[in-house]
Scaffold this motif. Sequence first.
Motif, PDB file in Angstrom:
ATOM      1  N   ARG A   8       0.836  -1.203   0.000  1.00 24.18           N
ATOM      2  CA  ARG A   8       0.000   0.000   0.000  1.00 24.18           C
ATOM      3  C   ARG A   8       0.868   1.248   0.000  1.00 24.18           C
ATOM      4  O   ARG A   8       0.568   2.232  -0.689  1.00 24.18           O
ATOM      5  N   SER A  11       2.333   1.716  -3.445  1.00 26.18           N
ATOM      6  CA  SER A  11       1.307   2.219  -4.360  1.00 26.18           C
ATOM      7  C   SER A  11       1.072   3.711  -4.166  1.00 26.18           C
ATOM      8  O   SER A  11       0.922   4.464  -5.129  1.00 26.18           O
ATOM      9  N   THR A  12       1.078   4.143  -2.907  1.00 22.05           N
ATOM     10  CA  THR A  12       0.889   5.571  -2.617  1.00 22.05           C
ATOM     11  C   THR A  12       2.069   6.388  -3.125  1.00 22.05           C
ATOM     12  O   THR A  12       1.895   7.447  -3.739  1.00 22.05           O
ATOM     13  N   SER A  15       1.955   6.954  -6.844  1.00 25.87           N
ATOM     14  CA  SER A  15       0.730   7.565  -7.360  1.00 25.87           C
ATOM     15  C   SER A  15       0.996   8.881  -8.093  1.00 25.87           C
ATOM     16  O   SER A  15       1.871   9.663  -7.692  1.00 25.87           O
ATOM     17  N   GLU A 117       3.932   0.543 -11.461  1.00 25.83           N
ATOM     18  CA  GLU A 117       4.294   1.022 -10.123  1.00 25.83           C
ATOM     19  C   GLU A 117       5.753   1.442 -10.074  1.00 25.83           C
ATOM     20  O   GLU A 117       6.084   2.482  -9.484  1.00 25.83           O
TER      21      GLU A 117
END
Length: 509
Positions: A8, A11-12, A15, A117
């Motif tokens: 997570r 992914s952040t 972004s 990513e």
Amino acid sequence: MTERRPARLASTLASPWTTLALALIAITQQIVGHLDCDVSWFITFAEKFLDGAVPYVDVTDPNPPAAFLALAPAVALARALDVAVEPVVAGLVFLFAYVSFIVSALVFRSGAPRSREDWGLLVNGAVFLLLITPAMVFAEREHIALLALAPMLATLAASAEGGRVSIPLRVIAGAGAGVAVCFKPFFALAIVLPALALAARERSPRLLLTAEMATALGVCLGYAAATLLFFPAYAAYALPAIVDVYQPARDTSSNLAFFTLAPFNIALLVALAIASARGFATPPVAPGFVAPAAARVCAYASAAFLAGFFLQGKGWSNHAFPGVALALLAWCFFALDKHPRAQAVRDGRLFKFVFLPAFIAAPMLFGAVKVLANVEEHPGLRAEIARVAPPHPRMIAVARQLDYGHPVTRQLDGVWVGRPNALWTASLAAYLLRDVKDPQWRARLEEYRRRDLAGFMEDVRDGRPDVIVVEDRDTREWVVKQPETARALDGYEKAGQAGEIEIWTRKAP
């Protein structure tokens, strides 16, 4: 649950919203802070050039013409828009960075495949390192040069990864690399060293005989010819001063090695080499340490900039910036590789206790806190000059460094009346004379000292400054003891003081 948290977080960090946030932070830095003394001075140089002054005669500096020519478009645009030059400079650097990122990304897409990513993490790492980390050295020659060089480094990496970069992109990359070298010849090392290292590993000159290399060489040769043709005074006056005075006046080796940002750069490269040497290779049976091509290119370029840092011998943070930024970027490429060793490195101590702290702290190394607080180069100087001087004062400085005259002259909407930005030639010549025994070299240094001080007196006489900023009492006493400047302060009186800095204004008639 614990396994999801790193995913997570990654992914952040990858972004597009993180990209936007980082870009806004970088813009905020430039809004609340100010461009440093070097950039401010070269804006003044560019203004005088566009107003008809002859470079290296009517206004002078040891740096080659690219230093002020790079800012001339910003000056012209600011005049057309009737706005201050500084925000236009910052805006154009952001635009240039955007173009550099786009070209580099297009080049990398022809190289090794990467996940969406990974692309996001690399882009955001680059935005952080190239737009936020510079802080006080934002828009410096080293900053602009690194942005110009990025597509070339990307091309070298993609080619080493087996990619086929299109000819137009190669030419653009080569042109950018050539522009980077135009700022300082030392920057050529950041092209040559990675290319030679990759060519040696492949045992082929393939990466040396390319369109981008030919383009870079063509730009450099064209620039050299244009300098001799359009700025002959550079070769006649500035270049000899560089060879005889500026370059020999170096900081001590111990200071450069231990009390600058060099140890930080070295530690990052050594840690990367240690992590790589433990078998990170593709294929796994390959001998020696073989990091991913992009990591190797960045690491070699970092080492090249580090060598340039020591060759320049001044120890300034702007000289250190490209090497540090590229070492951190090398770590980013290293850690994101798909080889199993990369996972071991990401879980290891070197990643957690060397790379991550260094990455997070990087902006602080280059003065991010001072930028966000808009700290003056010399606190209180601007207010004290404003108190005792008329509006839009005509200014000059009795100082060894340029930060006593810039950016404060521009911040006060004043006029700089000196030809150089400080008495750097006289002060460095005096510094060298302490140890020089050779009679001929002593005579040359004495002539440089005499000429600089005599030129200062001419500037005071012809420019009639309202304010003379004096670095400190010792500098003032040294200057008035020199026969050329014994009467430098005649007609002036000390009207204010900011710390040790004295502010002298014209006596009332």
